[in-house]
Design a protein around this motif. Structure first.
Motif, PDB file in Angstrom:
ATOM      1  N   GLU A   1      88.356  -7.128  89.628  1.00  0.00           N
ATOM      2  CA  GLU A   1      89.657  -6.673  90.137  1.00  0.00           C
ATOM      3  C   GLU A   1      90.016  -7.398  91.428  1.00  0.00           C
ATOM      4  N   ALA A  40     100.720   1.516  80.108  1.00  0.00           N
ATOM      5  CA  ALA A  40     100.868   0.583  81.227  1.00  0.00           C
ATOM      6  C   ALA A  40     100.627  -0.829  80.699  1.00  0.00           C
ATOM      7  N   THR A  41     101.580  -1.728  80.960  1.00  0.00           N
ATOM      8  CA  THR A  41     101.409  -3.109  80.505  1.00  0.00           C
ATOM      9  C   THR A  41     101.683  -4.107  81.621  1.00  0.00           C
ATOM     10  N   ARG A  43     102.561  -7.097  80.506  1.00  0.00           N
ATOM     11  CA  ARG A  43     103.364  -8.071  79.757  1.00  0.00           C
ATOM     12  C   ARG A  43     104.576  -7.427  79.085  1.00  0.00           C
ATOM     13  N   SER A 127      87.695   0.481  73.263  1.00  0.00           N
ATOM     14  CA  SER A 127      87.567  -0.136  74.589  1.00  0.00           C
ATOM     15  C   SER A 127      88.653   0.300  75.578  1.00  0.00           C
ATOM     16  N   GLY A 133      95.281   2.147  84.113  1.00  0.00           N
ATOM     17  CA  GLY A 133      96.608   2.440  83.566  1.00  0.00           C
ATOM     18  C   GLY A 133      96.737   3.906  83.200  1.00  0.00           C
TER      19      GLY A 133
HETATM   20  B1  A2H Z   1      98.530  -5.547  78.186  1.00  0.00           B
HETATM   21  P1  A2H Z   1      94.264  -5.500  83.658  1.00  0.00           P
HETATM   22 CL1  A2H Z   1     100.537  -8.768  74.841  1.00  0.00          CL
HETATM   23  N1  A2H Z   1      92.067   0.118  78.896  1.00  0.00           N
HETATM   24  O1  A2H Z   1      99.777  -5.130  77.560  1.00  0.00           O
HETATM   25  C1  A2H Z   1      92.047  -1.133  78.400  1.00  0.00           C
HETATM   26  N2  A2H Z   1      93.099  -1.964  78.422  1.00  0.00           N
HETATM   27  C2  A2H Z   1      94.218  -1.513  78.997  1.00  0.00           C
HETATM   28  C3  A2H Z   1      94.323  -0.232  79.555  1.00  0.00           C
HETATM   29  C4  A2H Z   1      93.175   0.610  79.488  1.00  0.00           C
HETATM   30  N3  A2H Z   1      93.187   1.851  79.977  1.00  0.00           N
HETATM   31  N4  A2H Z   1      95.561  -0.067  80.050  1.00  0.00           N
HETATM   32  C5  A2H Z   1      96.215  -1.213  79.821  1.00  0.00           C
HETATM   33  N5  A2H Z   1      95.425  -2.098  79.164  1.00  0.00           N
HETATM   34  C6  A2H Z   1      95.734  -3.457  78.700  1.00  0.00           C
HETATM   35  C7  A2H Z   1     100.178  -6.030  76.484  1.00  0.00           C
HETATM   36  C8  A2H Z   1      99.320  -7.226  76.689  1.00  0.00           C
HETATM   37  C9  A2H Z   1      98.366  -7.006  77.663  1.00  0.00           C
HETATM   38  C10 A2H Z   1      99.406  -8.472  76.077  1.00  0.00           C
HETATM   39  C11 A2H Z   1      98.521  -9.459  76.438  1.00  0.00           C
HETATM   40  C12 A2H Z   1      97.557  -9.220  77.406  1.00  0.00           C
HETATM   41  C13 A2H Z   1      97.475  -7.968  78.026  1.00  0.00           C
HETATM   42  C14 A2H Z   1      99.990  -5.381  75.153  1.00  0.00           C
HETATM   43  N6  A2H Z   1      98.714  -4.790  74.976  1.00  0.00           N
HETATM   44  O2  A2H Z   1      96.567  -7.686  78.980  1.00  0.00           O
HETATM   45  O3  A2H Z   1      92.812  -5.243  83.533  1.00  0.00           O
HETATM   46  C15 A2H Z   1      97.208  -3.701  78.618  1.00  0.00           C
HETATM   47  O4  A2H Z   1      97.471  -4.709  77.674  1.00  0.00           O
HETATM   48  C16 A2H Z   1      95.632  -8.671  79.342  1.00  0.00           C
HETATM   49  C17 A2H Z   1      95.604  -8.874  80.816  1.00  0.00           C
HETATM   50  O5  A2H Z   1      94.962  -4.564  84.584  1.00  0.00           O
HETATM   51  C18 A2H Z   1      97.598  -4.320  79.957  1.00  0.00           C
HETATM   52  O6  A2H Z   1      98.567  -5.327  79.628  1.00  0.00           O
HETATM   53  O7  A2H Z   1      94.525  -6.937  83.887  1.00  0.00           O
HETATM   54  C19 A2H Z   1      96.297  -4.907  80.457  1.00  0.00           C
HETATM   55  O8  A2H Z   1      95.233  -4.364  79.648  1.00  0.00           O
HETATM   56  C20 A2H Z   1      96.001  -4.600  81.903  1.00  0.00           C
HETATM   57  O9  A2H Z   1      94.769  -5.169  82.178  1.00  0.00           O
END
Ligand code: A2H
Length: 253
Positions: A1, A40-41, A43, A127, A133
């Motif tokens: 992080e 929470a996203t 992206r 996972s 989030g």
């Molecule tokens: B992302 P960072 Cl298309 N547990 O959104 C696991 N994963 C989680 C989560 C949780 N409690 N909460 C959020 N996330 C996911 C879109 C996306 C994301 C795309 C591509 C990559 C991506 C659709 N899923 O993340 O650890 C969510 O998925 C890769 C970085 O805070 C959120 O964004 O970096 C991302 O992990 C936040 O992860």
């Protein structure tokens, strides 16, 4: 992080039809409120390609009143954060209407804001972390290797995961084109790295890194209001557009 807070986009996915187990667990507890699963996203620009939503089957979720008319499904931890970010008012005050296990939410049909497929199903993902989030994740298999591999695993073993195969039937939707990996960046990278299951966590972490960088620096939107624009340009515009439509909100932690 890294250091300092991460700025996520909270995505509001209205419940259209609860699973029978959720219906039973929530009976008489949530009043006439509109209920949203909130994810929470990082992206928001990929939301056009949402095909599902993931919850952790073993995670405990709450249904929290947001105001007189709406309630959010997320972890208590996330609700606490929202109560200090103006999303839940009054400040610091949380009203939990009900508690529900992730396993019971699976099979619920929700609205997918801005997506090509307007309604999608909630599926299990082991996972999902309760400590990040909202504990709810939008599934965008075109651009997220984790989302794609989980979808493939669920399709391979629906009985094991206790899902109806029809809930996992939507194919990845092309949203972003990248010069190296084409219109389905995540599936292409997952295949190149010969990833077999969601348990291949080391390779998936590598795939995630590659897909994220490629999409952000070299991606072009091929659908939606900002079609033809770079992902870097479109990212915040899609976010703002979703917020203006009342379908998203800023969420930091
Ligand atoms: B992302 P960072 Cl298309 N547990 O959104 C696991 N994963 C989680 C989560 C949780 N409690 N909460 C959020 N996330 C996911 C879109 C996306 C994301 C795309 C591509 C990559 C991506 C659709 N899923 O993340 O650890 C969510 O998925 C890769 C970085 O805070 C959120 O964004 O970096 C991302 O992990 C936040 O992860």
């Amino acid at each position: 992080e890294g250091f300092g807070p991460v700025e996520y986009t909270g995505i509001k996915m209205e419940v259209v039809d609860w699973s029978p187990a959720a219906k039973e667990a929530l009976e008489g507890k949530v009043g006439g409120r509109k209920i949203f699963l909130v994810a929470a996203t990082l992206r928001p620009e990929t939301m056009y390609g949402q095909t599902n939503c993931y919850v952790g089957p073993a995670i405990k979720y709450g249904v929290f009143a947001i105001n007189d008319n709406e309630a959010f499904v997320c972890t208590l931890r996330a609700a606490r954060n929202m109560a200090f970010q103006g999303t839940i008012t009054p400040r610091g005050h949380i009203e939990q209407l009900a508690e529900i296990a992730g396993s019971k939410i699976i099979g619920t049909k929700i609205k997918a804001p801005f997506a090509t497929n307007p309604e999608v199903y909630v599926l299990p993902m082991d996972s999902v972390l309760p400590t990040k989030g909202t504990g709810v994740v939008t599934s965008v298999p075109s651009d997220s290797p984790d989302d794609y591999q989980t979808l493939m695993d669920l399709r391979k073993k629906p009985e094991f995961y206790k899902i109806d195969p029809s809930w996992a039937s939507i194919d990845p939707v092309p949203v972003i084109s990248t010069p190296t990996y084409g219109e389905l960046t995540a599936p292409t990278i997952v295949k190149q790295l010969k990833i077999q299951s969601q348990k291949d966590t080391k390779q998936l972490a590598e795939a995630k890194e590659i897909a994220y960088k490629e999409g952000f620096y070299n991606g072009t939107m091929i659908v939606g209001e900002f079609k033809g624009q770079s992902v870097q340009d479109a990212k915040l515009k899609v976010r703002d557009s979703m917020i203006a439509a009342g379908l998203a909100f800023p969420y930091a932690e």
